[in-house]
Every structure is written in structure tokens, then in C-alpha cells.
Design an enzyme around this catalytic site. Structure first.
Site, short mmCIF file in Angstrom:
data_model
loop_
_atom_site.label_atom_id
_atom_site.label_comp_id
_atom_site.label_asym_id
_atom_site.label_seq_id
_atom_site.Cartn_x
_atom_site.Cartn_y
_atom_site.Cartn_z
N HIS A 135 0.83 -1.21 0.00
CA HIS A 135 0.00 0.00 0.00
C HIS A 135 0.86 1.26 0.00
CE1 HIS A 135 -4.22 -1.65 1.12
NE2 HIS A 135 -3.60 -2.42 0.26
N GLU A 162 -2.79 9.24 3.76
CA GLU A 162 -3.10 7.93 3.17
C GLU A 162 -3.72 6.99 4.20
OE1 GLU A 162 0.37 6.19 1.24
OE2 GLU A 162 0.84 8.14 0.35
N ASN A 169 -7.10 1.59 3.66
CA ASN A 169 -6.11 1.55 4.76
C ASN A 169 -6.87 1.51 6.08
OD1 ASN A 169 -3.86 1.41 3.11
ND2 ASN A 169 -3.77 3.62 2.83
N ASP A 182 -5.79 -18.03 3.38
CA ASP A 182 -5.50 -19.40 2.94
C ASP A 182 -5.57 -20.31 4.15
OD1 ASP A 182 -4.53 -21.74 1.92
OD2 ASP A 182 -2.45 -21.07 1.77
#
Ligand code: HEM
Length: 419
Positions: free
Chosen positions: A166, A189, A195, A339
Site C-alpha cells: 500500500h 493515506e 487503509n 489461505d
């Protein structure tokens, strides 16, 4: 007399035993009777993640976004100060508000507002042994802090990798994501929708920076500390050791709107994702390769739970996936391993899962099926070593996006503030 003794004894027994019986009974009949396996699983999960059980809150609050995923570490300063990082995420994409993409509604293509940059050779000023003379201790300090922290919180490795991506996608790898404020007060940001509460790890970089400043003041940039921390996090997760060029300098601004514009979100379609990557000099292969970092990550239900609200999207999933999602997503800010087959390991099982349609992130699932990217996914599912090599190359490519070198920018004294 004997009768009186007996009566007193009966009264005594009734007074002392019956409250115990009543309380035992209320445990069976009341709020927490026999706790089933699901509830226990949720509690274990809550203990691991620091996210509360939904039943700890009144029903109407159960979907509130009030469980930042802090993993036991100190809160980000802005969150401590009550600043709402989540604010604005609904503007970024309605699904973060629980809405989800309207059925059948095509997303508009992203408009290119800047020329794609050409993927460069190593930019002038970056080199592998940049701090060899000026701060030889830096790499060791970073590794040690990461080891200490990840001993308590293995998930921090993934969080650092995401923080880095990012950073690099928005105004280049210049540590602009770490800034808490702009000199002119413009929102940073950190406050952008993708974010906010969806990133963490900044306090680890602060810790590394503070220790490095003691060893060699004013020499090592926050941008390079984040770069090395990312490298170490990946290597600790199973990527073979690799060197990464250094010499980045820190940016002077951090602009929320740039982050809103340049960061991918999970409902981006493949065209949009390819376009975002192209703007940064990365191609379709880099896209398919780098999303493999999700193999070690976690995602908030806000990022994928919406899929099970939509029958069309459910059809696209392996039938067991929506069940898993519904079971665990009792709160938008609960998290799941992306995962679940091998959480914390950078291995090719993630790609195998995508081929099997068990991916929880819709964006990754689309990349696995799109004709422009499916070959990479199939290949990586079969060839972990090959993916590791490609991953390292793509990550180094990402680490060179729009870097500041030479006299550009500055070496910040603290990563949260410009000097
Ligand atoms: C089109 C590209 C991408 C999309 C749409 C995307 C989307 C996402 C989303 C939705 C999450 C979950 C966020 C949350 O709910 O907390 C996530 C997590 C993550 N992303 Fe990506 N991502 C992309 C590219 C990348 C790249 C290029 C990298 C790094 C090389 C990366 C690394 C990660 C990692 C490591 C996590 C897990 C973070 C954690 O566990 O704290 N992603 N990404």
C-alpha cells in the site's frame, strides 16, 4: 424434640442447597447452557485474534465496526485519538458498508489519469549494499525486532507485506503511508478506506526506526526500513532468502485521495486490477504473482462476507466456502485466514485453493479464472519454487516504484512525521 430437629434440618438443607441447585439449573436453561462446538471455535478464534465473540455485544451492535485488529499491540496513535479510519470506506466501495456490488451491475472501468510509468532498471541511487558503510547494524536490528514481535503475533508478517504494497502503490515506496499528518493538514493515506483499520504494523516500523536512530542517526530512511522488514517477513514465511536494493528516501507528503485512487479493493474486476498495476509499471504476470502474498494473510469479513449475500456469487464458489464464511463472519471486522490450508506459509497451496474455487477474496478468485491470468495461477499451483522465484522478482520490481533517491525527499527522524 426429634421432630423439631428433623424440621430444622430440612429447612437448613432447603436454604443452603437449593440456591446451588437453582444456579446449576439456570446454567443449563439460561444464557450459556451446553456450549456447542461452534461457539467454542468462535471463542478460540476470538482469543487468537483479539476480536470479541459476537454474543459479547447486544445484537444491534454486532455488526458495528468497533473491533480494530490490533493483535495485542499498541494501537495506532490515530485510533487511540479516536480518529475514525473507517470513515470514507463506504465511498470507496459500497460493500464495505455491508451493501455489496449490485447484482449484474458492471463496475465502471478505471480512468487513466496519469501515463503508465515504464518499468525501469534499478533506479539510479538504489543499490544492494547501500548501508554497508553508513549503517551496517540496520539490517540486523530490523530482523531482530521482527523476530521478537512475530514470536507473539505471526500475522504481523503479512500485515507488514500489505503495508508495504500500500505504500508502494501510492506515490511510490517512500513511506508516505506511515505519515500521521501533512504539513498543510490534508488527510493522509492512512485515512483512506482501503487503509484505516485494514492495515497495521506501523508501530513495529516505529520501533525499528527508534533503534536504528540510536545506532546511526539520520541515515536510514523509513522507506528502506519498511522494505527490509517486508523482505524479512517474506523470508520468515518461506520465500528463499533474497537481497533487495536500498537507498530510498522518505516522501514529504501523504495524500488520502491518491490512496483512494491507486489502491486495489477486493471487488475490483480484473480489468481494473490490471489497469492499476499497469499504472505502476507492473503487468498481468506481476498481478497473478504478487497476490500469492495473500497466502499468509488474513482478511476482514468486510472484505468478502458480502459474497454470501448474493446467490449469483455463491454459485461461483466451492460449496464449502460460503459455509465457512457464514460460520465465521458474525461481525464485519472479524478476520479469517485467506489461505486456511496453510496460514502463515508462502506456499502454492493458495493457488491450488484458487483453482478449486475456495478463495475467500473475490478479486483473487477472478484472477484465477480470467484468461489473461489463469495460466500463471495454474502454473504456480503446480510449481512452488517457480512461483517463489517469480514472486521475488515481482516484489523487487514493486519495490522500485517511483522511488525517491539522491537528494530528493528526506531521511525522516520519525516515520510518522516529516522533519
Ligand atoms: C489487485 C490486487 C490486490 C487486491 C484486490 C488486494 C486485496 C486485499 C484485501 C481485500 C485484503 C484483506 C484486507 C482486510 O480485510 O483486512 C488483502 C490483504 C492482504 N494483501 Fe492484498 N490485494 C492486492 C494486492 C496485494 C499485493 C500486491 C500484495 C503484496 C505483495 C498484497 C498483500 C496482502 C497481504 C499480505 C494481505 C494480508 C494482510 C494481513 O493479514 O494483515 N496484496 N488484500
Amino acid at each position: 424434640m426429634a421432630l423439631r430437629v428433623r424440621i430444622v434440618a430440612v429447612i437448613f438443607i432447603l436454604c443452603t442447597i437449593s440456591p446451588l441447585l437453582a444456579s446449576a439449573y439456570s446454567n443449563v436453561q439460561g444464557k450459556e447452557p451446553t456450549r456447542d462446538a461452534n461457539a467454542r471455535a468462535e471463542d478460540d478464534f476470538a482469543q487468537e485474534t483479539g476480536v470479541k465473540h459476537k454474543n459479547d455485544k447486544p445484537a444491534e451492535e454486532a455488526t458495528d465496526v468497533d473491533f480494530p485488529r490490533q493483535g495485542g499491540y499498541a494501537q495506532d496513535e490515530n485510533q487511540k485519538n479516536g480518529q475514525d479510519h473507517y470513515e470514507g470506506i463506504e465511498n470507496l466501495n459500497p460493500f464495505y458498508n455491508g451493501g455489496g456490488e449490485e447484482q449484474g451491475q458492471e463496475q465502471p472501468a478505471l480512468k487513466l489519469v496519469e501515463e503508465p510509468i515504464q518499468e525501469a532498471e534499478t533506479p539510479v541511487g538504489l543499490k544492494f549494499n547501500f548501508y554497508q558503510k553508513s549503517c551496517p547494524a540496520a539490517a540486523g536490528i530490523i530482523k531482530k525486532v521482527l523476530q521478537d514481535v512475530s514470536g507473539q503475533d505471526a500475522g504481523i508478517r503479512a500485515s507488514l507485506v500489505r503495508l508495504y504494497s500500500h505504500d508502494c502503490f501510492v506515490q511510490g515506496c517512500d513511506a508516505s503511508i506511515l505519515l500521521d499528518q501533512n504539513p498543510n493538514g490534508e488527510p493522509t493515506e492512512k485515512t483512506a478506506g482501503a487503509n484505516g483499520q485494514f492495515i497495521r504494523g506501523t508501530e513495529i516500523i516505529d520501533q525499528m526506526k527508534a533503534e536504528i536512530e540510536k545506532a546511526c542517526p539520520g541515515v536510514v530512511s523509513c522507506a528502506d526500513i519498511l522494505t527490509l522488514a517486508t523482505r524479512d517477513a517474506l523470508v520468515a514465511s518461506g520465500i528463499p532468502n533474497f537481497e533487495i536494493p536500498l537507498g530510498r528516501r522518505d516522501g514529504l507528503t501523504s495524500i488520502k485521495n491518491k490512496a483512494e485512487h491507486d489502491l486495489p479493493i477486493p471487488t475490483d474486476n480484473v480489468n481494473n486490477m490490471i489497469e492499476l498495476f499497469k499504472r505502476k509499471g507492473l503487468n498481468e504476470e506481476d498481478l497473478a504473482t504478487l497476490i500469492g502474498a495473500h497466502s499468509i494473510g488474513e482478511a476482514h469479513c468486510a472484505s468478502f462476507g458480502y459474497r454470501t449475500q448474493n446467490p449469483e456469487k455463491i454459485k461461483e464458489m466451492n460449496p464449502k466456502t460460503p459455509l465457512d464464511i457464514n460460520h465465521m463472519c458474525w461481525n464485519n471486522m472479524a478476520t479469517l485466514p485467506i489461505d486456511s490450508a496453510s496460514h502463515f506459509q508462502m506456499d502454492s497451496l493458495y493457488y491450488k485453493g484458487l483453482m478449486d474455487k475456495t478463495g475467500i477474496l473475490e478479486s483473487d478468485q477472478m484472477i484465477a479464472l480470467d484468461p489473461r491470468t489463469t495460466n500463471y495461477v495454474q502454473q504456480y499451483a503446480q510449481d512452488q519454487n517457480g512461483w517463489h522465484q517469480k514472486f521475488t522478482a515481482s516484489l523487487i520490481k514493486m519495490s522500485k516504484i517511483e522511488v525517491l533517491t539522491g537528494n530528493a525527499g528526506q531521511i525522516r527522524k520519525q516515520c510518522r512525521f516529516v522533519n
